[in-house]
Design a protein around this motif. Structure first.
Motif, PDB file in Angstrom:
ATOM      1  N   VAL A  20       9.023  -4.322  11.002  1.00  0.00           N
ATOM      2  CA  VAL A  20       8.574  -3.040  11.543  1.00  0.00           C
ATOM      3  C   VAL A  20       7.178  -2.740  11.037  1.00  0.00           C
ATOM      4  N   GLU A  21       6.516  -1.840  11.743  1.00  0.00           N
ATOM      5  CA  GLU A  21       5.152  -1.504  11.342  1.00  0.00           C
ATOM      6  C   GLU A  21       5.196  -0.461  10.236  1.00  0.00           C
TER       7      GLU A  21
ATOM      8  N   SER B  95      -0.222   1.644  14.983  1.00  0.00           N
ATOM      9  CA  SER B  95      -0.160   3.059  14.603  1.00  0.00           C
ATOM     10  C   SER B  95      -1.325   3.445  13.716  1.00  0.00           C
TER      11      SER B  95
ATOM     12  N   ARG C 249       3.948   1.408   6.589  1.00  0.00           N
ATOM     13  CA  ARG C 249       2.637   1.932   6.205  1.00  0.00           C
ATOM     14  C   ARG C 249       1.695   0.809   5.822  1.00  0.00           C
TER      15      ARG C 249
ATOM     16  N   ARG D  56       7.878  10.656   6.401  1.00  0.00           N
ATOM     17  CA  ARG D  56       8.676   9.607   5.768  1.00  0.00           C
ATOM     18  C   ARG D  56      10.106   9.721   6.236  1.00  0.00           C
TER      19      ARG D  56
ATOM     20  N   VAL E 116       0.513  -0.956   8.876  1.00  0.00           N
ATOM     21  CA  VAL E 116      -0.498  -0.170   9.586  1.00  0.00           C
ATOM     22  C   VAL E 116      -1.880  -0.436   8.995  1.00  0.00           C
ATOM     23  N   MET E 117      -1.943  -0.516   7.674  1.00  0.00           N
ATOM     24  CA  MET E 117      -3.230  -0.644   7.015  1.00  0.00           C
ATOM     25  C   MET E 117      -3.649  -2.091   6.784  1.00  0.00           C
TER      26      MET E 117
ATOM     27  N   PHE F 234      -2.463   7.101  11.077  1.00  0.00           N
ATOM     28  CA  PHE F 234      -2.034   8.399  10.561  1.00  0.00           C
ATOM     29  C   PHE F 234      -3.186   9.394  10.674  1.00  0.00           C
TER      30      PHE F 234
ATOM     31  N   THR G 287      -3.225   6.000   4.604  1.00  0.00           N
ATOM     32  CA  THR G 287      -1.994   5.204   4.625  1.00  0.00           C
ATOM     33  C   THR G 287      -0.791   6.060   4.988  1.00  0.00           C
TER      34      THR G 287
ATOM     35  N   LEU H 299       0.835  -1.207   0.000  1.00  0.00           N
ATOM     36  CA  LEU H 299       0.000   0.000   0.000  1.00  0.00           C
ATOM     37  C   LEU H 299       0.868   1.253   0.000  1.00  0.00           C
ATOM     38  N   ASP H 300       2.106   1.105  -0.342  1.00  0.00           N
ATOM     39  CA  ASP H 300       3.008   2.254  -0.296  1.00  0.00           C
ATOM     40  C   ASP H 300       3.887   2.274  -1.538  1.00  0.00           C
TER      41      ASP H 300
END
Lengths: 602, 264, 434
Positions: A213-214, B70, A216, A531, A219-220, B72, B23, A189-190
């Motif tokens: 690591v978490e 986390s 992006r 970022r 995260v989603m 955003f 995101t 997603l990035d």
């Protein structure tokens, strides 16, 4: 009547008082505000007729459709083409500011073209039989790539090099068909694939992200599996064992996950198909899971290449860099004008002959391989360049679209394909048109034009109209064949990774690779820490203390093959024993081949 | 201009931002800077003195790895509707709330640069021009003709893309629409968001997407407890995300007392 | 070492330089050389400070360490402090001319100079602090009557004019200037105005001291600073007036004592010190009481009502509850008690120490209102930030200090700042002769 001096004073005084009752002095004071309202040195935006121009973004292999808002001929803002059937109007932050790139302070507009040509010629003249001239093409599949392959066929020792890839060439990912996606650190997603297509497909699949690591994407994701650094193959093995009803052994321990988590993930892949397994580094042992969960033919499909003229078939085949013997490349030409995955310089360097190799980088800035090459020849940059963009990894059908020049490039830039063609003395001046005509001749697929948002079957379009449409903002999409061939994944042996025991920290590339972008991206990298910039590392506060560095302080990132000055950011959400860095030419050169490092006080 | 006997239907422009979709790519920040002619950072600028009219914060639930989760949150001027904190502090009327749109405006040509409004804003959504605005050579050609760049020494902030609103207004007039009705337009961030997490519209229009989203479950506003009536609504299904908007600080479950998250 | 010559001695008359001619009759001042030696370092500091300020004006405020969160820094904190300390000017005037406390005539001139110095310095620093100093007049042209800062700007500029007018008679009383007849007339006319000026000055000062407090009290978005109040004025409005009135006399006391020490002369009678101390102590006690009540209301009602438990403000190091204790008790209640106790007040050491503590307390209050307010996060995902001034910021402020010392030194040398100095000198001489 005589007027005295006193009368004169009276008159002046009276006039002054009287004037106060008129609007004039008050208006004047207000107007004097004007001179402090303008400020020298603040540029005034140019005005002119507002028009829209269309193109395709060539900054990454996604090639998103772009509508440029122009003042006269000059683009002042870029946005997506909402109606595009595949890119769906999405543009990433890098693409949104792509029109700034021609004015980037790192832009190279002139270079030693003649000297480079002479050096190449003399190197070719003394090329031994076992030595080669090679072109490293970071984005294969373009028309320019065909030109390289045709040109290299003119020399008996010409080699066409590409970055290693399993998916994205003949094999494509069909996300729309996926119900469950297990991603091993892929920045799904990035920036992976085509952002618009991924977003459109996102509702349809459950995403399990296995990553240290978490990011992006984590995260989603629907589920994040926080695995130990470097344990991706172990997790793949463990999942394979569950799917094969074999005991897990100590794989669970190695990944840091619980057995239940691994079993659940494996069950989900097996039960909620079609499934798809992706890996950021495309390690064969991980991609092999696709065979176990039955992705092939469903979520991983065969893809035809866009047709090419029959007379181009005399071309060398692509060779992966690792397949070339060490110390055998005398002349290396690197085409960076179409950015793709960056190969660490150490991997490239060892292929060069020991004595006087000639390395030429074609790039718009010297920030990539230009740091290592003898010659950096300036190329046009998006949106000055004219290039085609092959279909991205997530497009099941072939595509042909042009990145048209919205602004003229500087006079002295070099077209890398034409430069190489000239060396090989073949003609390559009109290749894009020839390719377009070849596609048109095939009569397959549809043409989508941006200005009117219309899809037309290609067979209903004339050849000239097709070419015009491509130049004014259009995209040809191949028809997906009725019957899907079941692709075969060729799995080589697992790649050996170098480990250095004296380096305590595992390197995790926390930020997806992004080339040099617009200066305005400072909003993300410098003016906020949204970022991770290439000159920063993230450490857990405890790790930072152990390394003797502190938040916001300077430090040195040391790995097997060098060191880099960095800024430290502490993050309590970061795992222990890990240093997070952003993927970029400098960090990849440093940690790309050996994923361990240490951080010391500067 | 509005005639004397025409009744303006006032708009209350606002946004709903779906935190569960964001995101954190940063497209909104870039699109905003491009649209509003915000210059690239000076070499010496940091996250504390840069200018980002919209800034995406990474927030977390405060738990240690690997329980960290986390999210955003894009934060821009919240266009407070009730006793707007920045408006009444400005000594020279450089800040105002447009009654026709509800947008909190900032007039850089009037601004003294005293920064009192920045001290007054609980969202830190106001930015000061610490440096002369500068673009790399040639890049000033790419400036948006609808927005005047600001000079150094003045405060600036999000104005819901006033230039776009103005253009929409002009277009509506050209199309012969009544000028008493609010116009529809999209600020740059809402337009650029690739995942369409930002919805923009007139909150007074009950059928509009943002108004409906604002009324739906999981909707919250930042520091609602200050009663400033911000017009930016956020949405999330996650309890901890909703709690963080109004949580006392340090946030419950923070790693160590007095140790905040470092990703802000 | 300066000897005090007895009036009976028949030393030959010194060369009369311009410097000598300007010194008031009947008082003794150090030699020109010595004075220059004293001036030199301050002048150097002033030059350095002006260079720093110039950098900030020419290159912009990026020369400071302020940022978007720390929109106010060292300058605003010290501005608020010097304005509070300079309150001695208006408050002494108020006591002398309106409340008829004749004893204070001994320090009124000095108080006016101190006020002038403080206010001029503050205004100059403000001119550097704003991003667009050329637009300063917009505040008068497009005033926002709801803004506390408008009130501050109006009152400070008006009061600065008043101070300048009050300073003129002091200048005109100079030995040399008195020789111009029209100056004498002008001074006489001005003198008749002094009660009006004192009244206007008092009114303006009360207002802007209050508005400076209101500046923070109205910040609804900053729960640490926000206070309830009466009508449009938050409680900080009244607290700032009270605290300024309380430390004004303390600062006069402190500076007079310092001048006595540096010049090695008796300048005012000890009773005046005592009186200043008593006034200061009394007001400080009232202030501490009011501040305590205000703090309790804020902790128990104002802050929790908008969802901010007050304890959270003090969970950020280094600003723990100690700062509250230091502000209210250590530098508030303690000096107030000392100043109110006649036995302690009678001893110079205690008196001066208490005055210094009172000044420090008010400075600490201004520091808390400025720096702590801005350092504290409001959003839960916000960071707690620290700030340290850059050398350009510090330099600019030092320029104000140097400017103040220079103006005061010249005023002390050439004008009659302490009317009782002459009689005290002859009195001392008479005592010695006896």
């Amino acid at each position: 009547m005589t007027s005295t001096r006193r009368d004169l004073f009276k008159l002046a005084g009276g006039a002054a008082v009287g004037a106060l009752f008129t609007p004039a002095p008050w208006r004047l004071v207000t107007d004097t505000a004007l001179w402090s309202e303008t400020w020298p040195g603040v540029p005034r935006p140019a005005r002119g007729e507002i028009r829209a121009k269309y193109t395709n973004c060539s900054l990454c292999p996604a090639g998103c459709a772009v509508r440029a808002r122009c003042v006269g001929e000059q683009p002042v803002a870029l946005m997506g083409v909402l109606e595009h059937p595949f890119t769906h109007g999405a543009l990433c932050p890098f693409g949104l500011a792509g029109h700034h790139l021609p004015y980037h302070p790192a832009r190279i507009a002139q270079g030693p073209v003649k000297q480079a040509a002479a050096a190449i010629a003399s190197a070719l003249a003394r090329c031994a039989a076992n030595e080669r001239i090679a072109v490293l093409d970071l984005r294969p599949g373009r028309t320019a790539s065909w030109t390289y392959r045709r040109a290299l066929a003119q020399w008996k020792n010409g080699t066409y090099l590409t970055p290693p890839r399993t998916l994205g060439g003949n094999l494509a990912v069909n996300l729309a068909a996926a119900k469950t996606v297990l991603s091993f650190g892929t920045p799904l997603l990035d920036g992976w694939g085509t952002p618009g297509n991924v977003i459109a497909a996102r509702e349809g699949f459950r995403l399990i992200q296995a990553e240290t690591v978490e990011s992006r994407t984590a995260v989603m994701a629907d589920q994040w599996l926080p695995i130990r650094p470097g344990s991706e193959p172990a997790l793949a093995r463990a999942i394979a064992n569950v799917l094969g009803n074999q005991p897990l052994h100590d794989a669970a321990l190695e990944t840091g996950l619980t057995e239940a988590q691994i079993v659940a993930a494996a069950r989900e892949l097996a039960d909620n198909g079609p499934a798809l397994v992706l890996d950021a580094r495309e390690r064969p042992e991980i991609l092999a899971l696709n065979q176990l969960v039955g992705s092939l033919g469903h979520t991983i499909v065969m893809r035809r290449e866009a047709p090419v003229p029959a007379e181009w078939k005399n071309a060398v085949a692509a060779t992966e860099l690792s397949a070339v013997p060490d110390g055998s490349v005398r002349v290396l030409l690197i085409d960076e004008s179409a950015p793709g995955p960056y190969l660490p310089w150490s991997a490239v360097e060892k292929k060069l002959v020991a004595e006087n190799p000639v390395v030429v980088a074609f790039a718009w800035s010297g920030e990539g391989y230009g740091r290592h090459a003898q010659f950096v020849l300036p190329t046009a940059v998006y949106p000055e360049m004219v290039d085609d963009i092959p279909a991205a990894v997530d497009s099941p059908a072939a595509m042909f679209r042009l990145s048209a020049a919205l602004v003229p490039p500087p006079a002295d830039v070099v077209n890398p394909a034409e430069f190489v063609a000239a060396l090989a003395q073949i003609s390559a001046t009109n290749t894009l048109r020839e390719r377009a005509d070849a596609i048109h001749k095939s009569g397959r697929g549809t043409l989508f034009t941006y200005a009117d948002a219309k899809s037309t079957a290609l067979k209903d379009v004339k050849a000239d109209g097709f070419w015009k449409a491509l130049n004014e903002g259009g995209c040809w999409m191949d028809a997906v064949p009725e019957r899907q061939e079941i692709p075969k994944l060729a799995f080589g042996p697992p790649a050996a990774t170098l480990t250095a025991d004296n380096l305590p920290l595992a390197v995790v590339m926390a930020e997806a690779p992004a080339g040099l972008g617009s200066p305005i991206l400072s909003k993300m990298y410098q003016e906020s820490n949204l970022r991770l910039a290439e000159d920063r590392v993230v450490l857990h506060p405890t790790v930072a203390r152990e390394c003797g560095v502190e938040d916001g302080g300077r430090a040195i990132l040391e790995a097997g093959c060098g060191r880099l000055d960095v800024l430290v950011c502490e993050d309590p959400g970061s795992p222990q024993g890990v240093v997070q860095v952003a993927a970029g030419p400098r960090t990849l050169d440093l940690c790309g081949s050996s994923p361990r490092a240490k951080v010391v006080r500067a | 201009m509005i005639g004397p006997n025409k009744q303006i239907r006032a708009a209350r422009y606002g946004m709903t931002i779906d935190v569960d979709r964001c995101t954190g790519c940063g497209a909104c920040m870039v699109a905003c800077a491009v649209e509003n002619n915000v210059p690239p950072a000076h070499a010496g600028a940091t996250d504390r003195n840069g200018i980002t009219w919209i800034r995406v914060y990474k927030i977390d639930n405060g738990l240690p790895y690997p329980e960290t989760r986390s999210a955003f949150i894009p934060v821009m001027c919240q266009h407070c509707g009730n006793e707007t904190p920045c408006v009444h502090v400005c000594p020279q009327q450089a800040v105002d709330v447009d009654p026709a749109t509800g947008v909190v405006g900032e007039m850089p040509q009037r601004c003294l640069g005293c920064r009192y409004c920045m001290a007054a804003c609980p969202y830190h959504a106001r930015y000061f021009n610490w440096w002369d605005p500068a673009w790399p050579k040639g890049m000033e050609k790419t400036l948006n003709p609808d927005v005047t760049p600001r000079m150094r020494g003045v405060v600036e902030k999000c104005n819901f893309c006033h230039g776009r609103w103005h253009a929409a207004k002009q277009q509506a007039a050209a199309e012969g629409k009544p000028d008493t009705e609010p116009v529809q337009y999209l600020p740059a961030c809402a337009e650029a968001c690739p995942i369409k997490a930002i919805q923009f519209g007139d909150l007074n229009d009950p059928a509009g997407a943002p108004a409906r989203a604002a009324q739906s479950g999981g909707s919250f506003r930042l520091l609602e407890k200050l009663h400033t009536d911000p017009k930016i609504y956020y949405r999330s299904k996650r309890d901890w995300v909703r709690a963080s908007a109004n949580a006392p600080h340090p946030f419950a479950g923070q790693h160590e007392a007095g140790k905040e998250n470092h990703r802000g | 070492m300066r000897r005090i010559p007895s009036p009976g001695s028949t030393k030959p008359e010194r060369r009369t330089t311009v410097d000598r001619q300007l010194i008031p009759r009947g008082v003794k001042r150090c030699s020109t050389g010595k004075f220059l030696l004293w001036i030199l370092p301050w002048a150097a500091l002033l030059a350095f400070g002006l260079y720093s300020a110039g950098l900030c004006l020419v290159k912009g405020l990026n020369q400071t360490n302020m940022d978007n969160r720390f929109a106010f820094g060292l300058w605003i904190f010290l501005d608020l402090t010097v304005i509070a300390l300079g309150a001695g000017a208006f408050f002494t005037g108020f006591l002398l001319y309106i409340l008829k406390l004749k004893e204070l005539r001994a320090v009124i001139n000095s108080a006016v100079v101190i006020g002038l110095v403080c206010y001029t310095g503050a205004v100059c620093v403000l001119a550097v602090d704003v991003g667009q100093p050329l637009r300063a007049w917009f505040t008068f042209w497009y005033p926002n009557v709801h803004s506390m800062l408008t009130e501050v700007t109006f009152c400070i500029s008006c009061y600065l004019t008043v101070l300048a007018i009050e300073y003129v008679p002091i200048v005109l009383k100079n030995r040399k200037l008195r020789q111009v007849p029209s100056f004498l007339v002008f001074e006489f006319e001005l003198h008749k105005l002094v009660y009006v000026l004192a009244g206007v000055g008092t009114f303006l000062s009360f207002f802007h001291q209050g508005s400076l407090g209101g500046l923070y009290g109205v910040l609804r978005g900053r729960p640490f600073a926000f206070r309830e109040g009466f009508a449009v004025w938050p409680s900080t409005f009244f607290l700032f007036i009270l605290s300024a009135a309380a430390v004004g006399p303390s600062f006069i006391l402190l500076t007079t004592w310092l001048v006595e020490k540096i010049s090695r002369k008796n300048l005012v009678r000890p009773e005046v010190f005592g009186l200043l101390g008593r006034i200061s102590g009394l007001l400080l006690a009232v202030y501490v009481l009011a501040k305590t009540v205000d703090t309790l209301i804020w902790i128990n009602r104002t802050s929790p009502e908008i969802g901010f438990p007050a304890a959270q403000y003090y969970s950020w190091q280094p600003f723990g509850t100690w700062i509250l204790f230091a502000e209210i008790v250590l530098f508030g209640l303690v000096p107030a008690l000392i100043l109110l106790a006649p036995q302690l007040r009678a001893r110079t050491g205690w008196l001066v120490a208490a005055a210094a503590m009172a000044c420090a307390g008010v400075a600490l209050n201004r520091f808390v209102m400025t720096v702590q307010t801005l350092a504290l996060p409001t959003l839960s995902f916000d960071r707690y930030l620290s700030y340290f001034p850059s050398w350009q910021e510090t330099g600019t402020f030092l320029a104000v200090v140097a400017f103040g010392v220079l103006v005061y030194s010249f005023s002390f040398r050439y004008f009659q700042l302490f009317p009782s100095e002459r009689e005290l000198k002859f009195g001392a001489a008479a005592v010695r002769e006896r």
